[in-house]
Structures are given as structure tokens and as C-alpha cells.
Design a protein around this motif. Structure first.
Motif, PDB file in Angstrom:
ATOM      1  N   ALA A 109      17.719  41.043 109.445  1.00 41.25           N
ATOM      2  CA  ALA A 109      16.949  40.085 108.524  1.00 41.25           C
ATOM      3  C   ALA A 109      17.096  40.072 106.976  1.00 41.25           C
ATOM      4  O   ALA A 109      16.711  39.135 106.322  1.00 41.25           O
ATOM      5  N   TYR A 110      17.101  41.540 106.483  1.00 37.71           N
ATOM      6  CA  TYR A 110      17.337  41.621 105.143  1.00 37.71           C
ATOM      7  C   TYR A 110      18.639  40.897 104.566  1.00 37.71           C
ATOM      8  O   TYR A 110      18.589  40.360 103.596  1.00 37.71           O
ATOM      9  N   GLN A 112      20.063  38.301 105.708  1.00 37.82           N
ATOM     10  CA  GLN A 112      19.884  36.782 105.913  1.00 37.82           C
ATOM     11  C   GLN A 112      18.744  36.346 104.865  1.00 37.82           C
ATOM     12  O   GLN A 112      18.918  34.954 104.394  1.00 37.82           O
ATOM     13  N   ALA A 113      17.812  37.053 104.453  1.00 34.36           N
ATOM     14  CA  ALA A 113      16.900  36.503 103.593  1.00 34.36           C
ATOM     15  C   ALA A 113      17.362  36.495 102.230  1.00 34.36           C
ATOM     16  O   ALA A 113      18.442  36.876 101.741  1.00 34.36           O
ATOM     17  N   ALA A 117      12.422  33.408 100.518  1.00 35.45           N
ATOM     18  CA  ALA A 117      12.218  33.557 101.895  1.00 35.45           C
ATOM     19  C   ALA A 117      11.979  35.003 102.241  1.00 35.45           C
ATOM     20  O   ALA A 117      12.407  35.694 103.326  1.00 35.45           O
ATOM     21  N   GLU A 118      11.159  35.744 101.264  1.00 29.78           N
ATOM     22  CA  GLU A 118      10.887  37.355 101.261  1.00 29.78           C
ATOM     23  C   GLU A 118       9.936  37.479 102.218  1.00 29.78           C
ATOM     24  O   GLU A 118       9.996  38.565 102.857  1.00 29.78           O
ATOM     25  N   ARG A 119       9.052  36.478 102.736  1.00 30.79           N
ATOM     26  CA  ARG A 119       8.208  36.718 103.692  1.00 30.79           C
ATOM     27  C   ARG A 119       8.771  36.859 104.956  1.00 30.79           C
ATOM     28  O   ARG A 119       8.282  37.581 106.008  1.00 30.79           O
ATOM     29  N   ASP A 120      10.405  36.555 105.272  1.00 31.98           N
ATOM     30  CA  ASP A 120      10.836  36.747 106.508  1.00 31.98           C
ATOM     31  C   ASP A 120      11.159  38.130 106.858  1.00 31.98           C
ATOM     32  O   ASP A 120      11.136  38.998 107.832  1.00 31.98           O
ATOM     33  N   LEU A 121      10.857  39.252 105.674  1.00 31.06           N
ATOM     34  CA  LEU A 121      10.762  40.709 105.724  1.00 31.06           C
ATOM     35  C   LEU A 121       9.447  41.625 106.046  1.00 31.06           C
ATOM     36  O   LEU A 121       9.541  42.469 106.247  1.00 31.06           O
ATOM     37  N   PRO A 135      18.833  32.552  99.984  1.00 31.56           N
ATOM     38  CA  PRO A 135      18.836  32.618 101.460  1.00 31.56           C
ATOM     39  C   PRO A 135      20.159  32.298 102.152  1.00 31.56           C
ATOM     40  O   PRO A 135      20.568  31.328 101.797  1.00 31.56           O
ATOM     41  N   THR A 139      25.282  36.963 106.010  1.00 33.75           N
ATOM     42  CA  THR A 139      24.881  37.071 107.454  1.00 33.75           C
ATOM     43  C   THR A 139      25.427  38.305 108.140  1.00 33.75           C
ATOM     44  O   THR A 139      26.675  38.608 107.774  1.00 33.75           O
TER      45      THR A 139
END
Length: 374
Positions: A109-110, A112-113, A117-121, A135, A139
Motif C-alpha cells: 500500500a505504501y 502505491q500511495a 492518497a495518504e488516507r490509503d495508509l 500516486p 507498485t
């Protein structure tokens, strides 16, 4: 008078013995009045009969109570002592599986973020995050955990290897290769989940963003046991056996039994992945350079066989197989497909690998929080 007294005494003695053994005897006809004997005691036949019956009842009481007393003695000996200490249950070691899996997901996830898009972490790391990268710029096409260590109870250091690919604004992708990231993971819950608490609920949290670390040093393995090169000669009986066996194993065109030792249980790959098999090289651990004759029964030969197997679409695939052969009745037979090529005895690696399990000092220097202050 003395004679009469002696007769009465003998009659009483016979009566007591008869009563003790359950026999019947005729009582003496002469029953004179009770007379005191020389000691001054007065006895009679009725009194002696009562004593014998009492004696017989006591004997039977002991016989009947024997098993009961034995059972009570056994139970009392087998019962645990009141003051005996119970053995303490062995502590269950904490499992690294949960923290390792969580760390692998976090690293993916890190990568990809990015900015915005920090909320993805958030499911992995609750600290303040401000990412500068766009973002999707990187990958992880593949990732795996290569090391995990509990630096303190419920707190883990996990190293993840990720095959990273970079993507530019024009949609071009460039493989960056395998990179390594270390991250601290706190675990709550039972030991089976990596934690130190009771119950079935488990939880995980990263204590920082991942720290990229150096790759472990490459390790040069010790020497293999196959020192004799047989090439791919069809004149060698052991090479012929290996060729026939692997063709049957990979293509399923013939039965394996014709190439295996009695009692060997091997199954061909099903469905058969290849149409043809070509042996390109054979090495073994024999000492002779030429081996046209099969040695005595029971001789074991270890082989490392290189093959090119062609699939149904015509694409060749290079494979290696470690085989153990055994001689019987003038022919070689496959005894086993070995789990790994055989190493020479006392042949350690030429250089110790760089450990991928971090020390507490390295953990702190990498940018992750100190184990004493997560």
C-alpha cells in the motif's frame, strides 16, 4: 476323676477343631456337671462351641473385607497429594505470521500511495503522513517477507522484499528490481497472532513508514557432490535410465515402474505439462570417468540431470532434477527424486550471508522508532 477330666478336655478339643473346619462330630454322651478345672476356670461344651463360631465369623470377615481394603489402599495411594505443586503450563511462543502478513500488505500500500492518497495508509499507520510522490508512481508486482523478529513482547521488526516497478506520466513502466523495506509492527491479541494478551481478537499497527534497507549479501553455496560429468551420452546405462524416467515423469507417455526400484512410490505429473524431454547434461558422484558396466546390486548413484522440456505449444523449458539410482540385476533403477541436489560432506558456504534479521540498534538507526519507545 483325672481320667474323666482328661476325657472331657479331649472331647472339647475335638469339637473346637471340627467347628473351625465346618465338620460335624458326635458330642460326648457323658455330660457331667461343669466342674472347675485345676486353674479355677469353669468351661462347658456350649461355651466352646460359641467361641469356635466367633472365630469362624472373624475369619470370614477378614476374607470378605480383603478386596475392599485393597481398593481403598490403591485409591489413597493414587490420589494426588494435597500439597503437591501442579506443573506450570509451557508458554506458547508468539507467532510471526500475523505481523509479517500485515507488514507485507502495508509495504504494498505504501508503494502505491502518494500525495493526496495518504488516507490509503490509514488502515496500517495512524500517524501523520505527507507524501510527495504522485500516486501510482511505484507498485510492487510481487512481495514477500524475508525476516521477522520480535524485538520486545508484541512488537515486531519485519523486512519485506518487493519487486518494484516504476510508472511515468506517459504510461511507460520500468522494472526497478527487488527492493527491501523494514517496518515496525505492534500486535495485540493472543500469542498465535503475535501478541501477548488473552482472547481471540487480534490487531496490528505500523509504528512508522517503511525504511528502505540494503539487500542481504549474496551467498555462494558450498560444492555439490556431483564431480563426474557424464554429458548426455546415451551409451551410459545410468544416463539411459535417467532419460527414460524423466520422459515418463514429465510427458506421461510410459509407466514409471519400468524405471524405478521395487517399492518406490512415484507418480508422474498430471496432466502432463510437456510433450518431449531432451537430456542436455548429467553429472554424478561416481569416481570413474567411464561407466559402461552396472556395478554390484545395491550400489547407489546420485545424479544431477539437466533437461530441456518442450511444452504442447513448442516452447522449451530448462529444468534440473536430482535423482538417486540403485543397481539391481545388472541395471540402474531410480530409487528417489531427491528434495535437493546433494552437497559434499563438510562443505559449508564460502561466505556467511548478511543477516536480514535486524538488530535493535539497526532497527533504531533505520528511522523506525526505538523498541523501548514505540
Amino acid at each position: 476323676m483325672k481320667r474323666q477330666r482328661r476325657r472331657r478336655q479331649e472331647a472339647k478339643k475335638q469339637l473346637v477343631e471340627a467347628d473351625a473346619w465346618g465338620e460335624e462330630v458326635d458330642e460326648p454322651q457323658e455330660t457331667p456337671a461343669d466342674e472347675p478345672d485345676e486353674t479355677g476356670w469353669t468351661t462347658s461344651t456350649a461355651q466352646m462351641a460359641g467361641l469356635s463360631r466367633l472365630f469362624r465369623a472373624g475369619v470370614w470377615a477378614l476374607v470378605v473385607s480383603g478386596p475392599v481394603l485393597g481398593a481403598l489402599a490403591f485409591l489413597s495411594s493414587s490420589a494426588p497429594a494435597q500439597g503437591a505443586a501442579k506443573p506450570a503450563a509451557a508458554a506458547t511462543p508468539a507467532s510471526p505470521v500475523g505481523p509479517a502478513g500485515f507488514a507485507e500488505l502495508f509495504v504494498s500500500a505504501y508503494l502505491q500511495a502518494g500525495q493526496g492518497a495518504e488516507r490509503d495508509l490509514a488502515p496500517y499507520y495512524s500517524g501523520s503522513v505527507a507524501l510527495a510522490v504522485k500516486p501510482g508512481t511505484r507498485t510492487a508486482t510481487q512481495s514477500t517477507v524475508i525476516a521477522s523478529r520480535e524485538v520486545q513482547p508484541g512488537y515486531w521488526s519485519v523486512t519485506v522484499a518487493a519487486d518494484v516497478t516504476a510508472h511515468d506520466d506517459k504510461g511507460k513502466s520500468t522494472r526497478l528490481g527487488v527492493q527491501y523495506f523494514r517496518v515496525g509492527i505492534q500486535a495485540t491479541g493472543p500469542a498465535g497472532a503475535g501478541g501477548t494478551e488473552q482472547g481471540d481478537t487480534a490487531g496490528y499497527a505500523a509504528t512508522s513508514l517503511p525504511a528502505q534497507v540494503a539487500a542481504p549479501a549474496a551467498l555462494k553455496p558450498g560444492g555439490l557432490a556431483y564431480e563426474t560429468d557424464r554429458g548426455s551420452s546415451s551409451a551410459d546405462p545410468s544416463v539411459e535410465t535417467a532419460r527414460g524416467f524423466l520422459a515418463a515423469y514429465l510427458t506421461g507417455t510410459t509407466e514409471l515402474d519400468r524405471y524405478t526400484s521395487p517399492g518406490t512410490r512415484l507418480q508422474p505429473i498430471s496432466p502432463a505439462p510437456y510433450a518431449t524431454v531432451k537430456v542436455t547434461g548429467v553429472q554424478d558422484d561416481s569416481s570413474g570417468s567411464v561407466q559402461q558396466n552396472v556395478p554390484a546390486d545395491g550400489t547407489v548413484l546420485h545424479q544431477l540431470v539437466q533437461v530441456d522440456a518442450t511444452d504442447q505449444a513448442g516452447s522449451p523449458v530448462s529444468l534440473s532434477y536430482a535423482l538417486s539410482l540403485k543397481s539391481r540385476a545388472g541395471r540402474w533403477e531410480v530409487a528417489s527424486v531427491d528434495d535437493a541436489p546433494v552437497m559434499r560432506a563438510s562443505s559449508p558456504p564460502s561466505a556467511a550471508p548478511h543477516t536480514t534479521t535486524p538488530s535493535p540498534d539497526a532497527f533504531t538507526a533505520s528511522g523506525s522508532p526505538s523498541p523501548s519507545n514505540p
